[in-house]
Write a protein that holds these residues in place. Structure first.
Motif, short mmCIF file in Angstrom:
data_model
loop_
_atom_site.label_atom_id
_atom_site.label_comp_id
_atom_site.label_asym_id
_atom_site.label_seq_id
_atom_site.Cartn_x
_atom_site.Cartn_y
_atom_site.Cartn_z
N HIS A 163 41.58 51.53 36.42
CA HIS A 163 42.31 51.32 35.16
C HIS A 163 41.60 50.29 34.27
CE1 HIS A 163 46.03 48.73 33.78
NE2 HIS A 163 45.27 49.06 32.78
N GLN B 98 43.35 45.98 28.69
CA GLN B 98 43.96 44.65 28.62
C GLN B 98 44.53 44.20 29.97
OE1 GLN B 98 45.50 43.23 25.14
NE2 GLN B 98 45.18 41.44 26.39
N THR B 99 45.25 45.11 30.63
CA THR B 99 45.86 44.74 31.90
C THR B 99 45.10 45.32 33.09
OG1 THR B 99 47.39 46.58 31.55
CG2 THR B 99 48.21 44.39 31.03
N GLY B 100 43.90 45.81 32.85
CA GLY B 100 43.11 46.36 33.95
C GLY B 100 41.71 45.77 33.95
N VAL B 101 40.74 46.56 34.35
CA VAL B 101 39.36 46.10 34.40
C VAL B 101 38.80 45.99 32.99
CG1 VAL B 101 37.05 46.64 35.27
CG2 VAL B 101 39.06 47.27 36.62
N LYS B 102 38.09 44.89 32.72
CA LYS B 102 37.40 44.75 31.44
C LYS B 102 35.95 45.12 31.70
CE LYS B 102 41.11 42.07 30.88
NZ LYS B 102 42.03 41.82 32.01
N HIS C 157 44.22 52.59 41.15
CA HIS C 157 44.46 51.50 40.22
C HIS C 157 43.20 50.75 39.81
CE1 HIS C 157 45.73 47.56 38.82
NE2 HIS C 157 46.62 48.29 38.19
N HIS C 158 42.22 50.62 40.70
CA HIS C 158 41.04 49.81 40.35
C HIS C 158 40.16 50.49 39.29
CE1 HIS C 158 39.50 52.22 43.84
NE2 HIS C 158 38.50 52.37 43.01
N PRO D 291 33.40 47.31 37.24
CA PRO D 291 33.28 46.14 36.37
C PRO D 291 31.85 45.81 35.97
CG PRO D 291 34.67 45.67 38.27
CD PRO D 291 34.01 46.98 38.52
N SER E 137 34.49 37.27 38.10
CA SER E 137 35.06 38.42 38.80
C SER E 137 36.38 37.94 39.37
CB SER E 137 34.15 38.87 39.95
OG SER E 137 34.22 37.94 41.01
N SER E 138 37.18 38.85 39.93
CA SER E 138 38.45 38.38 40.43
C SER E 138 38.27 37.41 41.59
CB SER E 138 39.35 39.55 40.81
OG SER E 138 38.66 40.42 41.64
#
Ligand SMILES: Cc1cc2nc3c(=O)[nH]c(=O)nc-3n(C[C@H](O)[C@H](O)[C@H](O)COP(=O)(O)OP(=O)(O)OC[C@H]3O[C@@H](n4cnc5c(N)ncnc54)[C@H](O)[C@@H]3O)c2cc1C
Lengths: 245, 322
Positions: free
Chosen positions: B250, B253-257, B247-248, B201, B98-99
């Motif tokens: 999104h 590729q550049t957001g949440v997988k 934004h969370h 996520p 996770s981040s």
């Protein structure tokens, strides 16, 4: 302020991922390389901060000679000088040791990079560099403002965000919407040709991991189309065939 | 020797992905004879929640109840986990990717001189050496990774391992650690989070909307279907760029997988960068009015049609199922 931005040199996001040499090497054939999209956000924010506060902006890449066009692009976007650590970056700890060494010798106050690379998706280099240098590290940072020696940040958390404050020096792993990607203009491209790009040797060869081989996921089967006037059928298939409801 | 697990929690509940990490640690310990599985919770969280680590496979839960650790402060969590790791005499640390997990694990790897492997999708293979399979290129490939250090940190990809619930209940034991001011170098001044939402996520089902929905006022349809399915809501990048959605949400590729069992994409074209964030989903359903939309090539099921017509009908059909 002295800013360092660490960038990766990665396949364009539309690239087809394939391997050669018995699945031991990435197949670069026909692949275009770019500044990692997250690193590109970090770079864009760094350019804005330099415009606002003055100082210097250095870009750093750990990579072999073929990454130099990527570094030149970063110079065209607005970095003052570039450093390339001449090595093939396969392991995060190795890369973090290189960055930490250069950061220590040059005394940067702010070190920015992407939250993760889009090739190996590790998301660990910022934290490792922070720990090696004894500096705080934050990620994923979606807003970063400097107020004297205080850095005001927003960090994304699952389902929301938090506002943070910390003192310089620090390290941030960045993501959007910290800034908008910048496209180099003609003047930038011209001046990038003569900006300094220094090549240095790596300082340690310690690695924690190595890749023995690569694999591709199994190919996806064909889509099953359902008539738009028969959505009940879709629900039935999801329940009885796919077993996901 | 034992296997330590770092538990994350939100809104007073241990995250599902952390419990998956516990189940992974248990399977790892069974396979390698690696000893006890000890889960660690940091900050304010009730014993009942921590005890869930027991049913997921932990034999013991350690609780560092220091209030200051309730928020995810990276350095402080890394210092606390390093101290517990050493005190327990662990050989491996397992956590959910996770981040926060990434950032904490990275600092821990340096503190413990450990090898960190992220996005792990399977148990290690140890017949010759120690190899771990991890997901790379945003789900487009895997790397079989050889680990060359004695101490190991494995960050497990979300929804990649089965969550077990048949373990015994585990005792929760209070422990304390020494933290310095430097561990709290970052001060959290505000948190902005919707409570009780299903976290994107780690959601089992995700309903995502794209630019095809025309505007934020039409998200009610997405939310209603999501509610019926017990799903989290997501969106494409332009949708969060324009500010239709936060934004969370999104995805890509550049957001949440995400890696849900079911991903429903509505009015999303299926650009390769969006697909990179959803390619680990078990089943993908696409609703798009354009039969040529690239997303259909990545889908298991598809409906060619107008979202404004199809979505309400789909919601009704899901309701009727119950
Ligand atoms: C470096 C990079 C990174 C990127 N990262 C991401 C990322 O992480 N995530 C991401 O999503 N994108 C990302 N993108 C952007 C990506 O390339 C696409 O532009 C984006 O995904 C398109 O979003 P969309 O499908 O919502 O919109 P569009 O491409 O505009 O598609 C809208 C779709 O809706 C359909 N539609 C329209 N009306 C209706 C209707 N009434 N009913 C049903 N269907 C309808 C259309 O047929 C169309 O297929 C990235 C781009 C770059 C260059």
């Amino acid at each position: 302020m002295k800013i360092l931005v660490c960038i990766t040199h990665v396949p364009d996001t539309t690239s087809k991922i394939q391997f050669t040499d018995n699945n031991t090497k990435f197949d670069k054939n026909g692949v275009q390389f770019i500044i990692g999209p997250y690193d590109d956000y970090a770079l864009a924010r760094a350019v804005e901060l330099k415009e606002q506060l003055g100082g210097s902006l250095t870009v750093l890449n750990v990579g072999e000679a073929d990454t130099e066009p990527t570094l030149r692009k970063a110079l065209a976007i607005g970095a003052d000088d570039a450093i390339r650590v001449n090595a093939h970056p396969t392991d995060s700890l190795f890369v973090a040791n290189q960055i930490a060494h250069i950061a220590k010798s040059n005394g940067y106050e702010l070190i920015l990079m992407g939250r993760e690379s889009i090739d190996f998706n590790g998301g660990m280099v910022h934290g490792m560099v922070g720990e090696i240098l004894g500096m705080p590290s934050f990620s994923p940072v979606m807003k970063l403002e400097i107020d004297g020696d205080t850095v005001k940040m927003a960090r994304e958390i699952e389902g929301g965000k938090e506002q943070l404050e910390a003192k310089l020096p620090l390290i941030a792993g960045c993501q959007e919407p910290i800034a908008e990607w910048k496209i180099p203009n003609m003047r930038g491209i011209m001046s990038a040709r003569t900006k300094p790009l220094q090549v240095v040797d790596p300082v340690s060869d310690e690695v924690a991991t190595s890749v023995s081989n690569f694999q591709l996921p199994p190919a996806k089967g064909a889509v099953k189309l359902i008539d738009k006037d028969n959505v009940e059928e879709l629900v039935k298939l999801l329940k009885n065939e796919a077993k996901v409801l | 020797m034992s296997v330590l697990v770092y538990l994350e929690h939100a809104d007073g509940a241990v995250k599902k992905s952390s419990l998956e990490a516990v189940s992974y640690a248990k399977a790892l310990s069974d396979k390698l004879g690696a000893g006890d599985v000890v889960a660690v919770g940091l900050g304010s969280i009730v014993n009942d929640e921590l005890a869930k680590a027991g049913t997921a496979g932990a034999s013991k839960v350690l609780h560092v109840s220091d209030e200051r650790l309730t928020a995810g402060i990276i350095q402080a969590h890394a210092s606390a986990m390093a101290e517990v790791y050493k005190n327990v005499g662990a050989s491996t640390l397992v956590l959910a990717k996770s981040s926060l997990g990434d950032a904490v694990a990275a600092r821990l790897a340096v503190k413990l001189n450990a090898a960190l492997v992220s996005n792990v999708v399977e148990l290690p293979e140890t017949s010759a050496g120690y190899q771990v399979k991890r997901s790379i290129y945003t789900g487009k490939a895997f790397a079989i990774t050889e680990v060359t250090k004695e101490h190991k940190i494995l960050a497990v990809k979300k929804n990649a391992v089965d969550l077990k619930t048949d373990g015994a209940s585990a005792a929760v034991e209070a422990v304390s650690v020494n933290l310095s001011d430097a561990d709290f170098a970052g001060k959290i001044t505000a948190t902005d989070k919707a409570e009780g939402d299903i976290l994107l996520p780690e959601a089992d089902v995700v309903v995502s909307g794209g630019r095809g929905l025309k505007g934020p006022e039409n998200w009610g349809m997405i939310e209603t279907l999501a509610k019926e399915l017990g799903a989290a809501t997501g969106c494409s990048k332009p949708v969060s760029d324009i500010g239709w959605r936060p934004h969370h949400e999104h995805v890509g590729q550049t957001g949440v997988k995400v890696a849900p069992t079911l991903y429903v994409a509505v009015g999303i074209s299926g650009a390769i960068q969006h697909l990179a964030g959803v390619n680990s989903s078990k089943c993908i359903v696409v609703i798009n009015k354009d039969p040529e939309a690239p997303f259909f090539k990545a889908a298991d099921y598809g409906i060619v049609g107008d979202a404004f017509e199809v979505l309400p009908k789909l919601t009704e059909a899901v309701k009727a199922l119950k």
